[in-house]
Design a protein around this motif. Sequence first.
Motif, PDB file in Angstrom:
ATOM      1  N   LEU A  49     -20.968  10.093 -41.542  1.00  0.00           N
ATOM      2  CA  LEU A  49     -21.153  11.497 -41.151  1.00  0.00           C
ATOM      3  C   LEU A  49     -19.835  12.251 -41.274  1.00  0.00           C
ATOM      4  N   THR A  50     -19.893  13.409 -41.924  1.00  0.00           N
ATOM      5  CA  THR A  50     -18.686  14.231 -42.078  1.00  0.00           C
ATOM      6  C   THR A  50     -18.848  15.525 -41.303  1.00  0.00           C
ATOM      7  N   PHE A  51     -17.736  15.998 -40.763  1.00  0.00           N
ATOM      8  CA  PHE A  51     -17.760  17.325 -40.141  1.00  0.00           C
ATOM      9  C   PHE A  51     -16.587  18.139 -40.679  1.00  0.00           C
ATOM     10  N   GLY A  52     -16.873  19.392 -40.997  1.00  0.00           N
ATOM     11  CA  GLY A  52     -15.844  20.274 -41.513  1.00  0.00           C
ATOM     12  C   GLY A  52     -15.145  21.013 -40.395  1.00  0.00           C
ATOM     13  N   SER A  53     -14.036  21.652 -40.747  1.00  0.00           N
ATOM     14  CA  SER A  53     -13.318  22.488 -39.788  1.00  0.00           C
ATOM     15  C   SER A  53     -12.571  23.566 -40.548  1.00  0.00           C
ATOM     16  N   SER A  54     -12.046  24.533 -39.827  1.00  0.00           N
ATOM     17  CA  SER A  54     -11.256  25.603 -40.454  1.00  0.00           C
ATOM     18  C   SER A  54      -9.820  25.174 -40.681  1.00  0.00           C
ATOM     19  N   GLY A  55      -9.513  23.895 -40.421  1.00  0.00           N
ATOM     20  CA  GLY A  55      -8.173  23.372 -40.659  1.00  0.00           C
ATOM     21  C   GLY A  55      -7.786  22.352 -39.609  1.00  0.00           C
ATOM     22  N   ALA A  56      -6.811  21.533 -39.923  1.00  0.00           N
ATOM     23  CA  ALA A  56      -6.333  20.522 -38.972  1.00  0.00           C
ATOM     24  C   ALA A  56      -5.785  21.195 -37.725  1.00  0.00           C
ATOM     25  N   GLY A  57      -6.232  20.728 -36.565  1.00  0.00           N
ATOM     26  CA  GLY A  57      -5.734  21.258 -35.314  1.00  0.00           C
ATOM     27  C   GLY A  57      -6.425  22.503 -34.821  1.00  0.00           C
ATOM     28  N   THR A  58      -7.417  23.003 -35.567  1.00  0.00           N
ATOM     29  CA  THR A  58      -8.153  24.182 -35.115  1.00  0.00           C
ATOM     30  C   THR A  58      -9.198  23.773 -34.077  1.00  0.00           C
ATOM     31  N   ALA A  59      -9.769  24.778 -33.413  1.00  0.00           N
ATOM     32  CA  ALA A  59     -10.771  24.477 -32.386  1.00  0.00           C
ATOM     33  C   ALA A  59     -11.976  23.756 -32.973  1.00  0.00           C
ATOM     34  N   SER A  60     -12.340  24.106 -34.213  1.00  0.00           N
ATOM     35  CA  SER A  60     -13.486  23.423 -34.829  1.00  0.00           C
ATOM     36  C   SER A  60     -13.170  21.957 -35.117  1.00  0.00           C
ATOM     37  N   HIS A  61     -11.926  21.650 -35.442  1.00  0.00           N
ATOM     38  CA  HIS A  61     -11.505  20.260 -35.627  1.00  0.00           C
ATOM     39  C   HIS A  61     -11.500  19.522 -34.290  1.00  0.00           C
ATOM     40  N   LEU A  62     -10.861  20.128 -33.297  1.00  0.00           N
ATOM     41  CA  LEU A  62     -10.713  19.452 -32.015  1.00  0.00           C
ATOM     42  C   LEU A  62     -12.046  19.292 -31.287  1.00  0.00           C
ATOM     43  N   SER A  63     -12.956  20.244 -31.486  1.00  0.00           N
ATOM     44  CA  SER A  63     -14.287  20.096 -30.888  1.00  0.00           C
ATOM     45  C   SER A  63     -14.984  18.872 -31.447  1.00  0.00           C
ATOM     46  N   GLY A  64     -14.826  18.641 -32.759  1.00  0.00           N
ATOM     47  CA  GLY A  64     -15.407  17.455 -33.378  1.00  0.00           C
ATOM     48  C   GLY A  64     -14.708  16.183 -32.953  1.00  0.00           C
ATOM     49  N   ALA A  65     -13.388  16.240 -32.839  1.00  0.00           N
ATOM     50  CA  ALA A  65     -12.628  15.070 -32.410  1.00  0.00           C
ATOM     51  C   ALA A  65     -12.978  14.676 -30.984  1.00  0.00           C
ATOM     52  N   LEU A  66     -13.157  15.685 -30.128  1.00  0.00           N
ATOM     53  CA  LEU A  66     -13.544  15.411 -28.746  1.00  0.00           C
ATOM     54  C   LEU A  66     -14.935  14.782 -28.691  1.00  0.00           C
ATOM     55  N   PHE A  67     -15.846  15.292 -29.512  1.00  0.00           N
ATOM     56  CA  PHE A  67     -17.200  14.727 -29.578  1.00  0.00           C
ATOM     57  C   PHE A  67     -17.135  13.261 -29.989  1.00  0.00           C
ATOM     58  N   ALA A  68     -16.396  12.962 -31.060  1.00  0.00           N
ATOM     59  CA  ALA A  68     -16.302  11.586 -31.557  1.00  0.00           C
ATOM     60  C   ALA A  68     -15.683  10.663 -30.525  1.00  0.00           C
ATOM     61  N   GLN A  69     -14.628  11.144 -29.858  1.00  0.00           N
ATOM     62  CA  GLN A  69     -13.960  10.318 -28.863  1.00  0.00           C
ATOM     63  C   GLN A  69     -14.878  10.012 -27.682  1.00  0.00           C
ATOM     64  N   MET A  70     -15.562  11.033 -27.178  1.00  0.00           N
ATOM     65  CA  MET A  70     -16.427  10.837 -26.023  1.00  0.00           C
ATOM     66  C   MET A  70     -17.654   9.995 -26.362  1.00  0.00           C
ATOM     67  N   ALA A  71     -18.160  10.151 -27.595  1.00  0.00           N
ATOM     68  CA  ALA A  71     -19.361   9.417 -28.001  1.00  0.00           C
ATOM     69  C   ALA A  71     -19.056   8.015 -28.505  1.00  0.00           C
ATOM     70  N   GLY A  72     -17.787   7.764 -28.827  1.00  0.00           N
ATOM     71  CA  GLY A  72     -17.417   6.467 -29.363  1.00  0.00           C
ATOM     72  C   GLY A  72     -17.935   6.230 -30.763  1.00  0.00           C
ATOM     73  N   VAL A  73     -17.902   7.290 -31.592  1.00  0.00           N
ATOM     74  CA  VAL A  73     -18.406   7.165 -32.958  1.00  0.00           C
ATOM     75  C   VAL A  73     -17.312   7.563 -33.949  1.00  0.00           C
ATOM     76  N   ASP A  74     -17.529   7.185 -35.204  1.00  0.00           N
ATOM     77  CA  ASP A  74     -16.577   7.477 -36.272  1.00  0.00           C
ATOM     78  C   ASP A  74     -17.121   8.626 -37.112  1.00  0.00           C
ATOM     79  N   LEU A  75     -16.505   9.805 -36.989  1.00  0.00           N
ATOM     80  CA  LEU A  75     -16.879  10.964 -37.794  1.00  0.00           C
ATOM     81  C   LEU A  75     -15.722  11.291 -38.737  1.00  0.00           C
ATOM     82  N   GLN A  76     -16.035  11.545 -39.992  1.00  0.00           N
ATOM     83  CA  GLN A  76     -15.002  11.842 -40.979  1.00  0.00           C
ATOM     84  C   GLN A  76     -14.699  13.338 -40.999  1.00  0.00           C
ATOM     85  N   HIS A  77     -13.442  13.673 -40.729  1.00  0.00           N
ATOM     86  CA  HIS A  77     -13.030  15.072 -40.676  1.00  0.00           C
ATOM     87  C   HIS A  77     -12.667  15.583 -42.067  1.00  0.00           C
TER      88      HIS A  77
END
Length: 333
Positions: free
Chosen positions: A162-190
Amino acid sequence: MFSRRAFLSSTTAAGATALVPPLRPTPARAQGYPNNGVRIIVPFPPGGATDVLGRVVAHHLQGLWGQTVVPEYKPGASGLLGARQVIASPADGYTLMLASTGAILSVAASQGAKPGNYNVTRELAPISLVAAPSYILVVNPSVPVKNAAEIIAYAKANPGKLTFGSSGAGTASHLSGALFAQMAGVDLQHVPYRGTGPAVNDLLGGQINMLFSPPQVVTQHIAAGKLRMIGITGAERSSMFPDFPTIASTGLPNYSSVGWFGLFAPAKTPAAIVRKISADTATILALDDAKKRLTDAGAEPAPNAPDVFTTFVNKDIAKWLGLAEKANIKLSP
């Protein structure tokens, strides 16, 4: 809550004006601001949320001030390039920036800031928050999931796919996805992009699977059936999208993440000018047209005073720096 300073005039000043060309204001002459055109740097490409809000602010400030106010797009490095241009600009109030969480976080990360030791006022003068909407998690309809629980189950059954896009490294859209992956314990490709607009285009085309997006740029695609809404990132349902569940309620308890957009000037911009722009920003965001345009874009006006905005920014940046450190996320491009 806010009041604009009255303009001062005198026969001496009038005589001086007749003899010499108008000058940009100094701190002593801040009451006359602005007496020239103003540019608002948008550190992301056209088509994204920052662009939408930047155009609303520029349009109405121009109407209020009677001076040209022009958005200028300076994308690159997750907002860092545009932010650096503003930081290096004269501190006279004639170069402003409409920035998001990610642009300021990029500045902090580029300096090696750690949680608790970054102060935005070293480089920038916070003027006012413009909006702080919850983001919306959307997926391409080809992905066989309808809620957060199904995303987590699919990601665990298909690790790294599963891939998720963002508006750039360190943006809210990136960090929202990173937080989701961390809390869910899953591997999402940024997959980082140079702005939300290009990320949405690739999501629509199926090049990426998911996006944590500001409402402004995806609600029309949800309504058209081109994207599937999973949920909003806030801790509670949004009054603007009462039918959209929270991600926390559909499979990932306690998940919460919001993005924000605000107006900044270079550090050392005279306090009187910063206060005036802040007060005028509150004035224009209270206009019916501005409120409607923000509401249509999925955001509610949320202006505040410079000191309040400064505290808000420093606290939020510290939160995300902490997540990046804990999850080993690279923030600087």
